[in-house]
Design a protein around this motif. Structure first.
Motif, short mmCIF file in Angstrom:
data_model
loop_
_atom_site.label_atom_id
_atom_site.label_comp_id
_atom_site.label_asym_id
_atom_site.label_seq_id
_atom_site.Cartn_x
_atom_site.Cartn_y
_atom_site.Cartn_z
N LEU A 1 51.02 16.15 72.37
CA LEU A 1 51.08 16.72 71.01
C LEU A 1 50.40 18.09 70.97
O LEU A 1 50.62 18.88 70.08
N GLY A 2 49.55 18.35 71.97
CA GLY A 2 48.89 19.65 72.08
C GLY A 2 47.65 19.73 71.22
O GLY A 2 47.32 18.80 70.48
N GLU A 3 46.98 20.88 71.33
CA GLU A 3 45.73 21.06 70.59
C GLU A 3 45.97 21.13 69.08
O GLU A 3 46.88 21.83 68.63
N ASN A 4 45.12 20.45 68.33
CA ASN A 4 45.16 20.49 66.87
C ASN A 4 46.56 20.48 66.26
O ASN A 4 46.93 21.40 65.51
N PRO A 5 47.35 19.46 66.54
CA PRO A 5 48.66 19.42 65.89
C PRO A 5 48.53 19.25 64.39
O PRO A 5 47.57 18.64 63.91
N ASN A 6 49.50 19.80 63.67
CA ASN A 6 49.50 19.73 62.20
C ASN A 6 50.22 18.43 61.79
O ASN A 6 51.37 18.45 61.37
N LEU A 7 49.49 17.31 61.97
CA LEU A 7 50.11 15.98 61.94
C LEU A 7 50.05 15.34 60.56
O LEU A 7 48.98 15.23 59.96
N PHE A 8 51.22 14.90 60.06
CA PHE A 8 51.31 14.22 58.76
C PHE A 8 51.93 12.85 58.93
O PHE A 8 52.96 12.71 59.60
N GLN A 9 51.32 11.85 58.29
CA GLN A 9 51.90 10.51 58.31
C GLN A 9 52.55 10.26 56.96
O GLN A 9 51.88 10.29 55.92
N LEU A 10 53.87 10.04 56.97
CA LEU A 10 54.60 9.84 55.71
C LEU A 10 54.17 8.53 55.06
O LEU A 10 53.95 7.54 55.75
N ASP A 11 54.07 8.56 53.75
CA ASP A 11 53.71 7.36 52.99
C ASP A 11 54.89 7.01 52.10
O ASP A 11 55.29 7.81 51.24
N PHE A 12 55.49 5.84 52.30
CA PHE A 12 56.66 5.43 51.52
C PHE A 12 56.26 4.58 50.33
O PHE A 12 57.11 4.00 49.65
N GLY A 13 54.93 4.43 50.09
CA GLY A 13 54.46 3.65 48.96
C GLY A 13 54.80 2.17 49.07
O GLY A 13 55.01 1.50 48.06
N LYS A 14 54.90 1.66 50.31
CA LYS A 14 55.28 0.27 50.52
C LYS A 14 54.33 -0.37 51.52
O LYS A 14 53.53 0.30 52.16
N GLU A 15 54.46 -1.70 51.68
CA GLU A 15 53.73 -2.39 52.73
C GLU A 15 54.23 -1.87 54.08
O GLU A 15 55.42 -1.51 54.20
N PRO A 16 53.36 -1.83 55.09
CA PRO A 16 53.78 -1.28 56.39
C PRO A 16 54.98 -2.01 57.00
O PRO A 16 55.74 -1.43 57.76
N SER A 17 55.17 -3.30 56.63
CA SER A 17 56.27 -4.04 57.26
C SER A 17 57.59 -3.89 56.49
O SER A 17 58.61 -4.43 56.89
N GLU A 18 57.56 -3.13 55.38
CA GLU A 18 58.76 -2.99 54.56
C GLU A 18 59.58 -1.75 54.93
O GLU A 18 59.04 -0.72 55.32
N ILE A 19 60.88 -1.88 54.73
CA ILE A 19 61.78 -0.75 54.95
C ILE A 19 61.73 0.15 53.72
O ILE A 19 61.70 -0.34 52.59
N GLY A 20 61.66 1.44 53.94
CA GLY A 20 61.59 2.38 52.81
C GLY A 20 62.55 3.54 53.03
O GLY A 20 62.91 3.84 54.17
#
Ligand SMILES: [Zn+2]
Length: 313
Positions: A198-217
């Protein structure tokens, strides 16, 4: 005795605290969540979509396909080396610019094997010597004068991050829910390599679908019905698939929820490369249903040639 216990405890703590990467990740709160992909989306504007084959490779069929699945058994499939390819995809939005799905392969993999930024245990499993590279990401982008506005990662397995280190540090890297924050044992072995790729200091974002982690969004990323990001957990915690409407039928990018053409046709999930088989099956079943409900033109398995749907019926 006490020392052994302490060491075991230390190992347990270590594995429980191991994320796929130790880079900082920021939450990305999606605004345009939708329950489903519309049956016939009417984008305000159309995405220009393109697939690029970065490399050919080979890997174990037992990793790519669940050989214990009754359909695989009935077909007499046995473990062997299976040809695969590494792809990345271009998403050209007329207003917001060009985005990538996955990162292709970086220039360093065309050079001396000793320079490869992957630890030797992982390297011995992946056989980089068998990698036949056609396009490296940075060269492709500069040759085609593409200024990348962001990358969506189908997931953070190493074969999807091989070109990430070459990209400008300001480019946002988007991953699915829990892809970075979920802790797993396997990460003990791959975290160092993922960090370097990923290299140094990647500009990393984790998308939030407003659901439980096991749910499809489902997320209408640009808010104009032109490009849908689908959270399909199972292969990895935050695996993503993509639905891109086009005038003559949509493109469906599966990521590694399904690696192979056979797996898609039969609805069989990946094998040992998948972390949660039950969840992967649920996600693959969801994607398969889109074949019936929506007009698809092409389906893109994670590591093999696209499958034509429209016009083949
Ligand atoms: Zn993969």
């Amino acid at each position: 005795m006490f020392q052994r216990l302490a060491f075991t405890f230390f190992l347990i703590v270590l594995t429980l605290t191991c994320q796929v990467t130790s880079h900082q990740v920021k939450p990305f709160l999606a605004e345009k969540l939708t329950e489903e992909i519309p049956l016939s989306p009417k984008p305000k504007t159309w995405i220009e979509f393109q697939v690029i084959k970065a490399a050919d490779w080979e890997t174990s069929l037992a990793g790519l396909l669940d050989l214990e699945n009754p359909k695989a058994k009935a077909a007499g499939l046995k473990d062997r080396l299976e040809p695969i390819s590494i792809y990345f995809y271009l998403i050209k939005h007329p207003k917001y610019g060009t985005f990538l799905i996955d990162s292709g392969v970086g220039d360093i993999f065309t050079k001396d094997k000793n320079e490869i930024p992957i630890n030797s245990i992982v390297e011995s499993q992946l056989h980089f010597s068998k990698l036949k590279i056609y396009e490296t990401t940075k060269v492709y982008l500069s040759k085609n004068k593409i200024d990348v506005k962001g990358i969506f990662f189908t997931h953070l397995h190493l074969d999807h991050t091989l070109g990430a280190y070459e990209l400008d540090r300001s480019v946002p890297f988007y991953v699915g829910p829990g892809e970075v924050t979920k802790k797993q044992f396997i990460n003990l072995f791959v975290q160092g390599s993922t960090n370097r790729l990923l290299g140094e200091n990647p500009n990393l974002f984790q998308l939030d679908f407003g659901k439980e982690p096991s749910e499809i969004g489902v997320l209408d990323f640009f808010g104009d019905e032109s490009f849908y990001v689908i959270s399909v957990p199972g292969h990895t915690p935050g695996s993503l698939a993509f639905f891109i409407p086009a005038k003559d039928g949509a493109h469906l990018v599966l990521g590694d929820s399904c690696h192979t053409q056979w797996g898609w046709k039969e609805g069989v999930t990946p094998g040992t490369f998948t972390s949660d088989h039950k969840l992967n099956q649920k996600s693959l079943d969801y994607l398969k249903r889109l074949e019936n409900t929506n007009q698809l033109k092409f389906v893109y398995p994670g590591h093999q040639e696209r499958i034509q749907i429209l016009g083949k019926r």
